[in-house]
Motif scaffolding. Structure first.
Motif, short mmCIF file in Angstrom:
data_model
loop_
_atom_site.label_atom_id
_atom_site.label_comp_id
_atom_site.label_asym_id
_atom_site.label_seq_id
_atom_site.Cartn_x
_atom_site.Cartn_y
_atom_site.Cartn_z
N ARG A 1 0.85 -1.19 0.00
CA ARG A 1 0.00 0.00 0.00
C ARG A 1 0.88 1.24 0.00
NH1 ARG A 1 -0.80 0.94 5.78
NH2 ARG A 1 0.15 -0.83 6.86
N THR A 2 0.30 2.34 -0.43
CA THR A 2 1.05 3.59 -0.53
C THR A 2 0.26 4.71 0.14
OG1 THR A 2 0.07 3.99 -2.72
CG2 THR A 2 2.28 3.01 -2.66
N GLY A 3 1.00 5.79 0.48
CA GLY A 3 0.36 6.96 1.07
C GLY A 3 1.13 8.22 0.72
N ARG A 4 0.40 9.34 0.70
CA ARG A 4 0.99 10.65 0.43
C ARG A 4 1.13 11.39 1.75
NH1 ARG A 4 -3.08 12.87 -3.91
NH2 ARG A 4 -4.47 11.87 -2.44
N HIS A 5 2.28 12.03 1.93
CA HIS A 5 2.55 12.81 3.13
C HIS A 5 3.06 14.18 2.73
CE1 HIS A 5 1.94 9.39 5.87
NE2 HIS A 5 2.37 8.69 4.85
N THR A 6 3.23 15.06 3.68
CA THR A 6 3.61 16.45 3.41
C THR A 6 4.91 16.57 2.63
OG1 THR A 6 2.51 17.14 5.44
CG2 THR A 6 4.07 18.69 4.47
N SER A 7 5.93 15.80 3.01
CA SER A 7 7.24 15.96 2.36
C SER A 7 7.76 14.67 1.71
CB SER A 7 8.27 16.46 3.39
OG SER A 7 8.38 15.53 4.45
N PHE A 8 6.96 13.62 1.69
CA PHE A 8 7.40 12.37 1.08
C PHE A 8 6.20 11.52 0.67
CE2 PHE A 8 7.11 11.73 5.64
CZ PHE A 8 6.41 10.53 5.75
N VAL B 1 -1.08 5.51 -8.01
CA VAL B 1 -0.27 6.62 -7.50
C VAL B 1 -0.27 7.81 -8.47
CG1 VAL B 1 1.21 5.14 -6.07
CG2 VAL B 1 1.84 5.57 -8.45
N LEU B 2 -1.29 7.92 -9.29
CA LEU B 2 -1.33 8.95 -10.32
C LEU B 2 -1.29 10.37 -9.76
CD1 LEU B 2 -3.90 7.31 -12.75
CD2 LEU B 2 -1.40 7.34 -12.91
N ALA B 3 -1.84 10.61 -8.58
CA ALA B 3 -1.87 11.96 -8.01
C ALA B 3 -0.72 12.21 -7.02
CB ALA B 3 -3.21 12.19 -7.32
N ARG C 1 3.11 13.09 -5.63
CA ARG C 1 4.15 14.04 -6.04
C ARG C 1 5.41 13.34 -6.51
NH1 ARG C 1 5.39 18.79 -2.12
NH2 ARG C 1 6.93 19.11 -3.75
N THR C 2 5.76 12.19 -5.91
CA THR C 2 7.02 11.52 -6.21
C THR C 2 6.83 10.21 -6.97
OG1 THR C 2 8.07 12.50 -4.28
CG2 THR C 2 9.07 10.53 -5.13
N PHE C 3 5.93 9.37 -6.52
CA PHE C 3 5.71 8.07 -7.18
C PHE C 3 4.98 8.25 -8.51
CE2 PHE C 3 5.40 5.75 -2.81
CZ PHE C 3 6.75 5.82 -2.66
N ARG C 4 5.37 7.43 -9.48
CA ARG C 4 4.71 7.41 -10.78
C ARG C 4 4.06 6.06 -11.08
NH1 ARG C 4 4.88 11.95 -9.84
NH2 ARG C 4 6.03 13.58 -10.94
N GLN C 5 4.63 4.98 -10.50
CA GLN C 5 4.07 3.64 -10.73
C GLN C 5 4.70 2.67 -9.74
OE1 GLN C 5 4.64 2.28 -14.75
NE2 GLN C 5 3.61 0.33 -14.40
N VAL C 6 3.93 1.66 -9.32
CA VAL C 6 4.43 0.60 -8.45
C VAL C 6 4.08 -0.73 -9.11
CG1 VAL C 6 4.34 -0.45 -6.17
CG2 VAL C 6 4.06 2.03 -6.39
N ALA C 7 5.11 -1.54 -9.42
CA ALA C 7 4.90 -2.80 -10.14
C ALA C 7 5.60 -3.95 -9.44
CB ALA C 7 5.43 -2.67 -11.57
N ASN C 8 5.04 -5.13 -9.61
CA ASN C 8 5.58 -6.36 -9.04
C ASN C 8 6.54 -6.98 -10.05
OD1 ASN C 8 6.04 -8.76 -7.76
ND2 ASN C 8 3.89 -9.32 -7.54
N ALA C 9 7.77 -7.25 -9.64
CA ALA C 9 8.75 -7.91 -10.51
C ALA C 9 8.91 -9.38 -10.16
CB ALA C 9 10.09 -7.19 -10.45
N GLY C 10 8.10 -9.88 -9.22
CA GLY C 10 8.08 -11.31 -8.94
C GLY C 10 8.64 -11.70 -7.59
N SER C 11 8.42 -12.96 -7.28
CA SER C 11 8.89 -13.56 -6.04
C SER C 11 9.58 -14.86 -6.40
CB SER C 11 7.70 -13.80 -5.11
OG SER C 11 8.12 -14.24 -3.85
N ARG D 1 9.63 10.14 -9.85
CA ARG D 1 9.77 11.37 -10.64
C ARG D 1 11.22 11.67 -10.97
NH1 ARG D 1 10.60 16.34 -8.50
NH2 ARG D 1 9.89 15.70 -6.46
N ALA D 2 12.13 11.46 -10.01
CA ALA D 2 13.56 11.73 -10.18
C ALA D 2 14.33 10.92 -9.13
CB ALA D 2 13.83 13.23 -9.99
N HIS D 3 15.65 10.95 -9.19
CA HIS D 3 16.49 10.28 -8.18
C HIS D 3 16.42 11.10 -6.89
CE1 HIS D 3 18.85 7.14 -10.37
NE2 HIS D 3 18.32 7.79 -11.38
#
Length: 139
Positions: A17-24, A91-93, A95-105, A117-119
């Protein structure tokens, strides 16, 4: 700068799960048992575990998160089975995340790719039954 954990987990991944916070922006991995991560770092590309297939991600940077917990139990039954492996959370809205994907287990670990968005600076820590990754909005 990459961050690496000093110990292995003994848990199972059950949710992302993801969440948006004031600075991260934050991504949380829910784990039954002992949560652990092996490595979190920026990479050129994310590839699937075992097969090595390219995982396309939106964003100018790609953060690879390698958890030291599988997403299936010892009998091979899934403990985390998202509806869409390419969009684990919306995570479309953010500020930092653009996409979260599963690469496997595979072989006791799970890899998640995060399009960023950037490093940007990040931190990793564990809480009871959770691995948490915060990625800053600014440098």
């Amino acid at each position: 700068m990459p961050e690496a954990s000093e110990y292995g987990g003994s848990g199972l991944l059950t949710n992302v799960r993801t969440g948006r916070h004031t600075s991260f922006d934050r991504i949380v991995f829910d784990v039954t048992g002992r949560p652990s991560w092996r490595l979190v770092h920026y990479v050129k590309n994310i590839v699937t575990l075992g097969r090595g297939d390219f995982v396309p991600l939106r964003g100018d940077a790609k953060l690879e998160i390698v958890l030291s917990v599988p997403s299936h139990d010892a009998a091979g039954r899934s403990t985390y089975n998202p509806a869409d492996h390419d969009e684990l959370t919306l995570v479309l809205a953010y500020r930092t995340f653009r996409q979260v994907a599963n690469a496997g287990s595979f072989e006791g670990q799970t890899t998640i790719g995060v399009g960023v968005r950037a490093h940007l600076p990040f931190r990793v820590f564990t809480l009871t039954n959770r691995v948490v990754v915060d990625v800053a909005h600014n440098w």
